[in-house]
Design a protein around this motif. Sequence first.
Motif, PDB file in Angstrom:
ATOM      1  N   ALA A 128       0.867  -1.193   0.000  1.00  0.00           N
ATOM      2  CA  ALA A 128       0.000   0.000   0.000  1.00  0.00           C
ATOM      3  C   ALA A 128       0.897   1.234   0.000  1.00  0.00           C
ATOM      4  O   ALA A 128       1.011   1.930   1.004  1.00  0.00           O
ATOM      5  CB  ALA A 128      -0.933  -0.008   1.208  1.00  0.00           C
ATOM      6  N   LEU A 129       1.525   1.498  -1.121  1.00  0.00           N
ATOM      7  CA  LEU A 129       2.492   2.593  -1.207  1.00  0.00           C
ATOM      8  C   LEU A 129       1.794   3.949  -1.165  1.00  0.00           C
ATOM      9  O   LEU A 129       0.712   4.111  -1.749  1.00  0.00           O
ATOM     10  CB  LEU A 129       3.305   2.467  -2.501  1.00  0.00           C
ATOM     11  CG  LEU A 129       4.212   1.239  -2.591  1.00  0.00           C
ATOM     12  CD1 LEU A 129       4.814   1.109  -3.977  1.00  0.00           C
ATOM     13  CD2 LEU A 129       5.312   1.309  -1.535  1.00  0.00           C
ATOM     14  N   PRO A 130       2.398   4.941  -0.516  1.00  0.00           N
ATOM     15  CA  PRO A 130       1.764   6.257  -0.373  1.00  0.00           C
ATOM     16  C   PRO A 130       2.035   7.202  -1.538  1.00  0.00           C
ATOM     17  O   PRO A 130       1.592   8.350  -1.511  1.00  0.00           O
ATOM     18  CB  PRO A 130       2.406   6.794   0.914  1.00  0.00           C
ATOM     19  CG  PRO A 130       3.783   6.225   0.897  1.00  0.00           C
ATOM     20  CD  PRO A 130       3.640   4.850   0.282  1.00  0.00           C
ATOM     21  N   TYR A 131       2.739   6.749  -2.563  1.00  0.00           N
ATOM     22  CA  TYR A 131       3.158   7.635  -3.637  1.00  0.00           C
ATOM     23  C   TYR A 131       2.076   7.744  -4.718  1.00  0.00           C
ATOM     24  O   TYR A 131       1.296   6.803  -4.924  1.00  0.00           O
ATOM     25  CB  TYR A 131       4.457   7.115  -4.258  1.00  0.00           C
ATOM     26  CG  TYR A 131       5.509   6.772  -3.238  1.00  0.00           C
ATOM     27  CD1 TYR A 131       6.087   7.755  -2.436  1.00  0.00           C
ATOM     28  CD2 TYR A 131       5.917   5.455  -3.045  1.00  0.00           C
ATOM     29  CE1 TYR A 131       7.049   7.438  -1.478  1.00  0.00           C
ATOM     30  CE2 TYR A 131       6.873   5.128  -2.087  1.00  0.00           C
ATOM     31  CZ  TYR A 131       7.423   6.115  -1.316  1.00  0.00           C
ATOM     32  OH  TYR A 131       8.361   5.801  -0.355  1.00  0.00           O
ATOM     33  N   PRO A 132       2.039   8.862  -5.440  1.00  0.00           N
ATOM     34  CA  PRO A 132       1.039   9.021  -6.496  1.00  0.00           C
ATOM     35  C   PRO A 132       1.312   8.117  -7.696  1.00  0.00           C
ATOM     36  O   PRO A 132       2.427   7.619  -7.875  1.00  0.00           O
ATOM     37  CB  PRO A 132       1.160  10.504  -6.881  1.00  0.00           C
ATOM     38  CG  PRO A 132       2.525  10.900  -6.449  1.00  0.00           C
ATOM     39  CD  PRO A 132       2.844  10.083  -5.239  1.00  0.00           C
ATOM     40  N   ASP A 133       0.305   7.935  -8.515  1.00  0.00           N
ATOM     41  CA  ASP A 133       0.430   7.110  -9.712  1.00  0.00           C
ATOM     42  C   ASP A 133       1.501   7.679 -10.646  1.00  0.00           C
ATOM     43  O   ASP A 133       1.646   8.899 -10.795  1.00  0.00           O
ATOM     44  CB  ASP A 133      -0.894   7.062 -10.477  1.00  0.00           C
ATOM     45  CG  ASP A 133      -2.005   6.356  -9.710  1.00  0.00           C
ATOM     46  OD1 ASP A 133      -1.750   5.913  -8.575  1.00  0.00           O
ATOM     47  OD2 ASP A 133      -3.124   6.267 -10.242  1.00  0.00           O
ATOM     48  N   GLY A 134       2.218   6.776 -11.307  1.00  0.00           N
ATOM     49  CA  GLY A 134       3.127   7.157 -12.372  1.00  0.00           C
ATOM     50  C   GLY A 134       4.230   8.112 -11.982  1.00  0.00           C
ATOM     51  O   GLY A 134       4.616   8.972 -12.779  1.00  0.00           O
ATOM     52  N   LEU A 135       4.789   7.968 -10.784  1.00  0.00           N
ATOM     53  CA  LEU A 135       5.783   8.919 -10.308  1.00  0.00           C
ATOM     54  C   LEU A 135       7.211   8.545 -10.704  1.00  0.00           C
ATOM     55  O   LEU A 135       8.021   9.410 -11.032  1.00  0.00           O
ATOM     56  CB  LEU A 135       5.700   9.026  -8.778  1.00  0.00           C
ATOM     57  CG  LEU A 135       6.723   9.937  -8.089  1.00  0.00           C
ATOM     58  CD1 LEU A 135       6.587  11.375  -8.582  1.00  0.00           C
ATOM     59  CD2 LEU A 135       6.570   9.874  -6.578  1.00  0.00           C
TER      60      LEU A 135
END
Length: 256
Positions: A128-135
């Motif tokens: 469950a990564l907190p980073y935005p899509d396509g970063l």
Amino acid sequence: MPLPLLKKVLPAHARLTLRKLYWLSRSWLYAGRKVYCLLCEGSFRTFLPFGTERRPQALCPRCHTVERHRLLWLFLQEKVKITEKPLEVLHMAPEPRMQTRLKGLLNLRYRSADLTSPVAMDHVDIQALPYPDGLFDLILCSHVLAHVPDDAKALQELRRVLKPDGQLLLQARLHPHAQTLENPQALTPQQRLQAYGQADRFRNFGQDFGQRVAAQGFSVEAMEYALSRTPEEQTRLGLGKKEIIFVATPLVHEAK
């Protein structure tokens, strides 16, 4: 001071610093010119045995990297052009020496992440990564997925945060059996120790590892990159035998 007490008294960062100083102080014992570590750029008369199976010529006497670390760094330099391109990089479960080298590259925007590692910049769950899509342009994930309860969910998350033209570089310990071994009855650390040989493992990957990655929406190329060197150079650089880098690129990048 006994080692168990030392672990209780000193914080993890302090223990790691002491270990590095200890390794550095001992590395002179192996001074020589026969082998060369790509990561610490040191020359030695030998690499050291390492692992439960005592692999010969495995461990760097100075920085304690092993074959797969040196191979990955060579691949990053030659194929990814890691020292030249401006890249957004995510490094899962960062190896300390690899992280030091990557953080020192001014062309990168670098983040490292792990659930508990004291050297990771972010403490996150790979499922469950907190980073935005396509970063990210590049994600490094070495010997991680066997230790994750749901490796499919982890791969889906890695794919989500990867750019459509990005690369996920994976390494894993592969067992000789064709199919990955997973025992749904191995629920406790003791049961997992009996099932997989390590209490923190959730599976032993078989030769189907690439297919498991591909099933989560990736095109996968398995590269035995040490073969790009002569046998003599493989020995000198300590690249190891049959180490595979899986290069995974998204087939479709779906926004959610």
